[in-house]
Enzyme design. Sequence first.
Site, PDB file in Angstrom:
ATOM      1  CE  LYS A   1     -71.536  65.463  17.005  1.00 30.49           C
ATOM      2  NZ  LYS A   1     -70.748  64.966  15.877  1.00 30.49           N
TER       3      LYS A   1
ATOM      4  CG  ASP B   1     -68.715  72.471  11.699  1.00 25.60           C
ATOM      5  OD1 ASP B   1     -69.570  71.824  11.062  1.00 25.60           O
ATOM      6  OD2 ASP B   1     -68.051  71.991  12.636  1.00 25.60           O
TER       7      ASP B   1
END
Length: 669
Positions: A114, A35
């Site tokens: 998620k 990320d």
Amino acid sequence: MSPAERAAELRRLIDRANIAYYVHDAPEIPDAEYDRLFRELREIEAAHPEIATPDSPTQRIGAEPATALRKHTHLRPMLSLANAFSDVELAAWEDRNARLNADVRHGGYTTEIKIDGAAVNLTYAGGRFVTGATRGNGTVGEEVTANLRTIPGLPLILQGQGHPGLMEIRGEVYFSRKAFERLNADREAAGDPPFANPRNAAAGSLRQLDARITRSRRLGLFAFHVEVVEGTLKAATQWEVLDQLEAWGLPVAPHRARHPDLAAVQQAVARYETMIRTLPFEADGVVVKIDTLPLHDDLGVVGGREPRWAVARKFAPEVAVTRLLEIRVNVGRTGALTPWAVLEPVELGGVTISSATLHNDEIIAQKDIRIGDWVEIVRAGEVIPQVMGPLRERRDGSEVEFAMPEECPVCGTPVDRPADEVVRYCPNVSCPGRILEGIVHFASREAMDIRGLGYERVRQLLDAKLIRDVADLYELDAERLIALERFAEQSAAQLVKSIADSKARPLSTLLFGLGIHHVGKTVAVLLARRFGTMAALRDASEEAINEVPGVGPVIAAAVHHFFRTARNRHLVERLERLGLGMTEPDATVTDGPFTGMTVVLTGTLPTLSRTEATALVERAGGHVSGSVSKKTSLVVAGSDAGSKLEKATALGVPVIDEAELLRRVAPRP
Ligand code: IVH
């Protein structure tokens, strides 16, 4: 370094990480680091638009699908999600949307867990599941319909009403923590590398070429999105979409919630963060979605990749900093050398970490990890802590680069490095390190379950030269044990008895205990049931082994090779002479529901493959034949059953369908 140079470097790193993750299911860097690289690249490209390239990883998702499975073009692209790592970023997301359409502040939000698994695309036509695919690069994925059909929660035919004529249901396939731990324990016992986390295990299981393997893995599914291709969906909000999915019989993740505004979402996020750790599966954040569906179309998609109407609120990974004191190398049962880090003990997520695996020397070099470094350790939902990388600014020059030994650290034999692998092996089958691991595995609870025979004891017996292999265990006598340190009359007698008791274990347990490469507990049971005796398996051809449902060509080759090796044959013969059980009690079915019957399979069965149906019949005592005659006892017919069905009807042979077959072979209570 100029921005252009740094951008080029980042693209290389990200591309490499994508291939490791998407194609090989073997991530090389933790998600948090990925990320970070991705964000840095995006920031550079935003600040210097002139250096953005069309092939930058910011412009596409993932990598190309692997070639072994058939490709599937999604009817609608499979999107990814933008991330928000803080409440401030979440507020910025709403502000951006509000500038495009002020209504977003008033329609409310739905939040969902998620799930950290593998994204799937399920095509339903006329309410029937027709095709399933992985995400791939977002446009083209891999067709894994057969594998998805093995997931118990996935409805093959939708319940209820109001299904659009053609639609793609999007969801996530995941592993429960429990199923994941079981799978990894089994893999390690079989000498296969464990999966780094449940997500990779899910992706790997989905991409199996043999659906029977997928089925044995006990995957779960949660659905969260519908793309209508033809027809209409009766839902005005994301909340109603989830209700609708549930009404159709699709599993929807627990703990979804609805909020009037973003402040309420932010409060909920704090609660999710603690709750998520208690879930029986991995989740790595909360997906926040604008509830009102018409706003979704209105807001659109950024860069063909991320919808504006949803964002993943990710939790910061747990990170700790500590000193890497030493790198040691472990020798496994198969001879594989694994470097691991000895760390100064440090608290991370409530547990004390004092070691971490380093996988192999390539990863150590790539991350530039040196002995003596201060390193960051993460556990981002990952079960095994990972060394993220060194804090280079804290180096004082005393750090030492690591080199993998050229010789086995236990026996000194020069190591092997197969051309297509990064792992190095000690090739010496008599290596004391390998022998120690092999005997400990043989005696372990999961295998022969010999109480009181752990590392310490096995090492002691090896050092005293009382044993050299597992067969020697069965020739030990109490007197010789008593002569050793830390043995008393009682403990010696107890050990001898435990060893003798283990002779009664079934063939499947013994096969697993022998540590044949790729033979975990499940495979051992499949082999033992099919062949019944050690002799039958020993003499079986590679093809015959390959035909066992759940056993693929790699396993078949390994098992066949094991029995073609003289040492192994001698060991097995000796074990037999010493009185160990060499048969499987459940194997020969003399009183099954199909005993003495000849069964013919014809047409396409709704869920079972031909091999699976054959296995079921045979396990129930029946024999499967290819053609219908007067001797046929029963025909199992699916759709498009042709002349065989006609012949059976003409001869008056009873015909049943798959459902009836399953009923008849079901184990009696
Ligand atoms: S919505 C158009 N909802 O996370 C649909 N995604 O990082 C966009 N994921 O590709 C995704 N749980 O595979 C959505 N409740 C959830 C999710 C979820 C997991 C996955 C999904 C997506 C990935 C993006």
